[in-house]
Design an enzyme around this catalytic site. Structure first.
Site, PDB file in Angstrom:
ATOM      1  N   HIS A 287      19.123  27.795   3.186  1.00 28.24           N
ATOM      2  CA  HIS A 287      18.216  29.005   2.620  1.00 28.24           C
ATOM      3  C   HIS A 287      18.411  30.244   3.305  1.00 28.24           C
ATOM      4  O   HIS A 287      18.927  31.115   2.903  1.00 28.24           O
ATOM      5  CB  HIS A 287      16.842  28.493   2.294  1.00 28.24           C
ATOM      6  CG  HIS A 287      16.293  29.416   1.749  1.00 28.24           C
ATOM      7  ND1 HIS A 287      16.589  30.002   0.593  1.00 28.24           N
ATOM      8  CD2 HIS A 287      15.250  30.315   1.998  1.00 28.24           C
ATOM      9  CE1 HIS A 287      15.878  31.350   0.115  1.00 28.24           C
ATOM     10  NE2 HIS A 287      15.060  31.189   1.046  1.00 28.24           N
TER      11      HIS A 287
ATOM     12  N   ASP B  71       0.781  -1.070  -0.003  1.00 28.25           N
ATOM     13  CA  ASP B  71       0.123   0.066   0.028  1.00 28.25           C
ATOM     14  C   ASP B  71       0.728   1.141  -0.099  1.00 28.25           C
ATOM     15  O   ASP B  71       0.219   2.576   0.060  1.00 28.25           O
ATOM     16  CB  ASP B  71      -0.888   0.063   1.208  1.00 28.25           C
ATOM     17  CG  ASP B  71      -0.168   0.075   2.528  1.00 28.25           C
ATOM     18  OD1 ASP B  71       1.012  -0.169   2.312  1.00 28.25           O
ATOM     19  OD2 ASP B  71      -0.888   0.232   3.535  1.00 28.25           O
ATOM     20  N   GLY B  72       2.032   1.125  -0.167  1.00 27.21           N
ATOM     21  CA  GLY B  72       2.877   2.261  -0.302  1.00 27.21           C
ATOM     22  C   GLY B  72       3.775   2.647   1.137  1.00 27.21           C
ATOM     23  O   GLY B  72       4.445   3.690   1.127  1.00 27.21           O
TER      24      GLY B  72
ATOM     25  N   ASP C 132      19.326  38.046  -6.245  1.00 29.20           N
ATOM     26  CA  ASP C 132      18.037  38.622  -5.727  1.00 29.20           C
ATOM     27  C   ASP C 132      18.697  39.366  -4.476  1.00 29.20           C
ATOM     28  O   ASP C 132      19.737  39.052  -3.943  1.00 29.20           O
ATOM     29  CB  ASP C 132      17.025  37.765  -5.237  1.00 29.20           C
ATOM     30  CG  ASP C 132      17.321  36.418  -4.615  1.00 29.20           C
ATOM     31  OD1 ASP C 132      18.235  36.596  -3.742  1.00 29.20           O
ATOM     32  OD2 ASP C 132      16.728  35.318  -4.920  1.00 29.20           O
TER      33      ASP C 132
ATOM     34  N   GLN D 159       9.676  27.764   2.773  1.00 32.54           N
ATOM     35  CA  GLN D 159       8.433  27.954   3.284  1.00 32.54           C
ATOM     36  C   GLN D 159       8.674  28.176   4.886  1.00 32.54           C
ATOM     37  O   GLN D 159       8.632  27.434   5.760  1.00 32.54           O
ATOM     38  CB  GLN D 159       7.626  26.789   3.284  1.00 32.54           C
ATOM     39  CG  GLN D 159       7.253  26.490   1.784  1.00 32.54           C
ATOM     40  CD  GLN D 159       6.153  25.495   1.623  1.00 32.54           C
ATOM     41  OE1 GLN D 159       5.085  25.785   2.456  1.00 32.54           O
ATOM     42  NE2 GLN D 159       6.201  24.685   0.797  1.00 32.54           N
TER      43      GLN D 159
ATOM     44  N   ASP E 142      23.952  31.597  -5.863  1.00 31.14           N
ATOM     45  CA  ASP E 142      22.751  31.431  -4.978  1.00 31.14           C
ATOM     46  C   ASP E 142      22.801  30.189  -4.189  1.00 31.14           C
ATOM     47  O   ASP E 142      23.769  29.368  -4.283  1.00 31.14           O
ATOM     48  CB  ASP E 142      21.705  31.106  -6.229  1.00 31.14           C
ATOM     49  CG  ASP E 142      20.346  31.779  -5.652  1.00 31.14           C
ATOM     50  OD1 ASP E 142      20.359  31.926  -4.297  1.00 31.14           O
ATOM     51  OD2 ASP E 142      19.372  31.969  -6.483  1.00 31.14           O
TER      52      ASP E 142
ATOM     53  N   LYS F 196      15.019  41.565  -8.282  1.00 38.17           N
ATOM     54  CA  LYS F 196      13.863  40.678  -9.152  1.00 38.17           C
ATOM     55  C   LYS F 196      12.629  40.742  -8.500  1.00 38.17           C
ATOM     56  O   LYS F 196      12.394  40.839  -7.315  1.00 38.17           O
ATOM     57  CB  LYS F 196      14.494  39.117  -9.099  1.00 38.17           C
ATOM     58  CG  LYS F 196      13.924  38.306  -7.675  1.00 38.17           C
ATOM     59  CD  LYS F 196      14.255  36.857  -8.018  1.00 38.17           C
ATOM     60  CE  LYS F 196      14.040  36.003  -6.577  1.00 38.17           C
ATOM     61  NZ  LYS F 196      14.560  34.642  -6.403  1.00 38.17           N
TER      62      LYS F 196
ATOM     63  N   ARG G 182       8.944  38.618  -8.173  1.00 39.23           N
ATOM     64  CA  ARG G 182       8.343  37.024  -8.515  1.00 39.23           C
ATOM     65  C   ARG G 182       7.094  37.146  -8.486  1.00 39.23           C
ATOM     66  O   ARG G 182       6.309  37.820  -7.921  1.00 39.23           O
ATOM     67  CB  ARG G 182       8.676  36.128  -7.061  1.00 39.23           C
ATOM     68  CG  ARG G 182       8.519  34.653  -7.180  1.00 39.23           C
ATOM     69  CD  ARG G 182       8.849  33.855  -6.207  1.00 39.23           C
ATOM     70  NE  ARG G 182      10.385  33.357  -6.081  1.00 39.23           N
ATOM     71  CZ  ARG G 182      10.852  32.598  -7.027  1.00 39.23           C
ATOM     72  NH1 ARG G 182       9.854  32.033  -7.833  1.00 39.23           N
ATOM     73  NH2 ARG G 182      11.872  32.046  -6.888  1.00 39.23           N
TER      74      ARG G 182
HETATM   75  C1  R5P Z   1      15.517  32.488  -3.337  1.00 42.40           C
HETATM   76  O1  R5P Z   1      15.266  33.360  -2.239  1.00 42.40           O
HETATM   77  C2  R5P Z   1      16.403  31.627  -3.513  1.00 42.40           C
HETATM   78  O2  R5P Z   1      17.739  31.870  -3.110  1.00 42.40           O
HETATM   79  C3  R5P Z   1      16.608  31.288  -4.856  1.00 42.40           C
HETATM   80  O3  R5P Z   1      17.141  32.348  -5.689  1.00 42.40           O
HETATM   81  C4  R5P Z   1      15.330  30.694  -5.619  1.00 42.40           C
HETATM   82  O4  R5P Z   1      14.778  29.724  -4.775  1.00 42.40           O
HETATM   83  C5  R5P Z   1      15.864  30.015  -7.019  1.00 42.40           C
HETATM   84  O5  R5P Z   1      14.398  29.509  -7.430  1.00 42.40           O
HETATM   85  P1  R5P Z   1      14.192  29.613  -9.029  1.00 42.40           P
HETATM   86  O6  R5P Z   1      15.470  28.686  -9.680  1.00 42.40           O
HETATM   87  O7  R5P Z   1      12.769  28.730  -9.025  1.00 42.40           O
HETATM   88  O8  R5P Z   1      14.035  30.834  -9.399  1.00 42.40           O
END
Ligand code: R5P
Length: 318
Positions: free
Chosen positions: A133, A40-41, A172, A100, A221, A195, A197
């Site tokens: 992050h 069942d996973g 960013d 998140q 990044d 940037k 979004r």
């Molecule tokens: C944003 O705050 C992160 O540092 C990345 O720049 C972002 O998550 C990258 O997402 P994507 O490649 O979908 O633009």
């Protein structure tokens, strides 16, 4: 390297190659475990080594399929706890849900906090992670976190390249601190892209603070997810007269349209690490290089096991 058999490293199914490379670095065998599923996973894990009284590390990146890998990590930790491991460290090279991390509109969860709670509740005593992050995510865990930076690996790679007329670009505003650190380490100038979004995959780079005309660019990044951020910023710096464009990111999530975007973007080389295993298709991108974080993780695991400073690692590998 002498390590007694009190140290045990296990691997979830997300990134066994990285776990193998860490064990190779430490010159110890990977701990035995069987990971399977019921019809069942439901996941089922059985540890095949004696872990009673041992210092155990379980490696799992919570990458795609994120929820499956997360639950597997939780079950693994629970399994080790019930088998009487004396200390359990969740080694999470890539921590999914990290983005998140705040309630920036009404009626949304803070899933990064929820996941941190789940890991501690499952029985982890410590966490070892790479580029979470945002540094403040360490505070989401009510257990100690050792937080490593992919810059140790990527920075050394770019230093060896000896890029002339270098400007490090933050794609960013959220990433300025990381970009400033690269710029200082590599003796480059610093520029920042603003940037906007529009959705999870649609962004537009619309302005640059700093001069990129005639400069070679390193855009750094923490995550390349759909690659909208770095590709849009790469187009903007090119329009403003940049020469070569290198992109360095710790976590190559490369989801959805990422590969197609990276293929078309004016980017000379994309460098990511192996916190997330890459698909064959990604590896075939002509301009992608994958660096390993195995030695950095292995060194950190050795130090945690020996109760030595992990911070000193930054001085030694940098
Ligand atoms: C944003 O705050 C992160 O540092 C990345 O720049 C972002 O998550 C990258 O997402 P994507 O490649 O979908 O633009």
């Amino acid at each position: 390297m002498f390590l007694n058999d009190n140290l045990k490293i296990f691997s979830g199914s997300s990134n066994p190659d990285l776990a193998g490379a860490v064990c190779k670095y430490l010159e110890i065998p990977l701990g035995g475990a069987k990971i399977g599923s019921f019809p069942d996973g439901e996941k089922v894990i059985r540890i095949e080594d004696d872990v009673r009284g041992r210092d155990c590390f379980v490696m799992q990146s919570t990458c795609n399929p994120v929820d499956e890998h997360l639950v597997e990590l939780l079950i693994f930790v629970d399994c080790l706890r019930r088998a009487s491991a004396v200390r359990i460290t969740a080694v999470i090279p890539y921590f999914g849900y990290a983005r998140q991390d705040r309630k920036d509109e009404g009626r949304v969860p803070i899933t990064a906090k929820l996941v941190a709670n789940l890991i501690a509740t499952a029985g982890a005593d410590r966490v070892l992670a790479i580029d979470l992050h945002a540094h403040q995510l360490q505070g989401f865990f009510d257990i100690p976190v050792d937080h490593l930076s992919g810059e140790l690996v990527l920075g050394r790679f770019f230093k060896a390249k000896k890029i002339r007329d270098l400007t490090v670009v933050s794609p960013d505003v959220g990433n300025i601190k990381m970009a400033a650190s690269y710029a200082a380490h590599l003796n480059g100038e610093l520029a920042i892209v603003h940037k906007r979004r529009f959705s999870g995959s649609e962004v537009e780079a619309d302005e640059i603070i700093g001069d990129v005309q005639g400069r070679n660019i390193l855009m750094c990044d923490d995550i390349i997810a759909t690659a909208g951020t770095v590709c849009s910023a790469a187009r903007l710096v090119k329009q403003r007269g940049a020469e070569k464009v290198y992109v360095g990111a710790t976590h190559g999530v490369l989801a959805g349209p990422a590969l197609e975007r990276l293929e078309k973007a004016p980017i000379d080389e994309v460098i990511v690490t192996d916190t997330i295993p890459q698909t064959e298709r990604a590896k075939q991108l002509g301009n992608i290089t994958v660096l390993s974080v195995a030695a950095m993780l292995g060194e950190a695991i050795k130090r945690i096991h020996r109760n030595e400073s992990v911070s000193n690692l930054f001085n030694q590998l940098g």
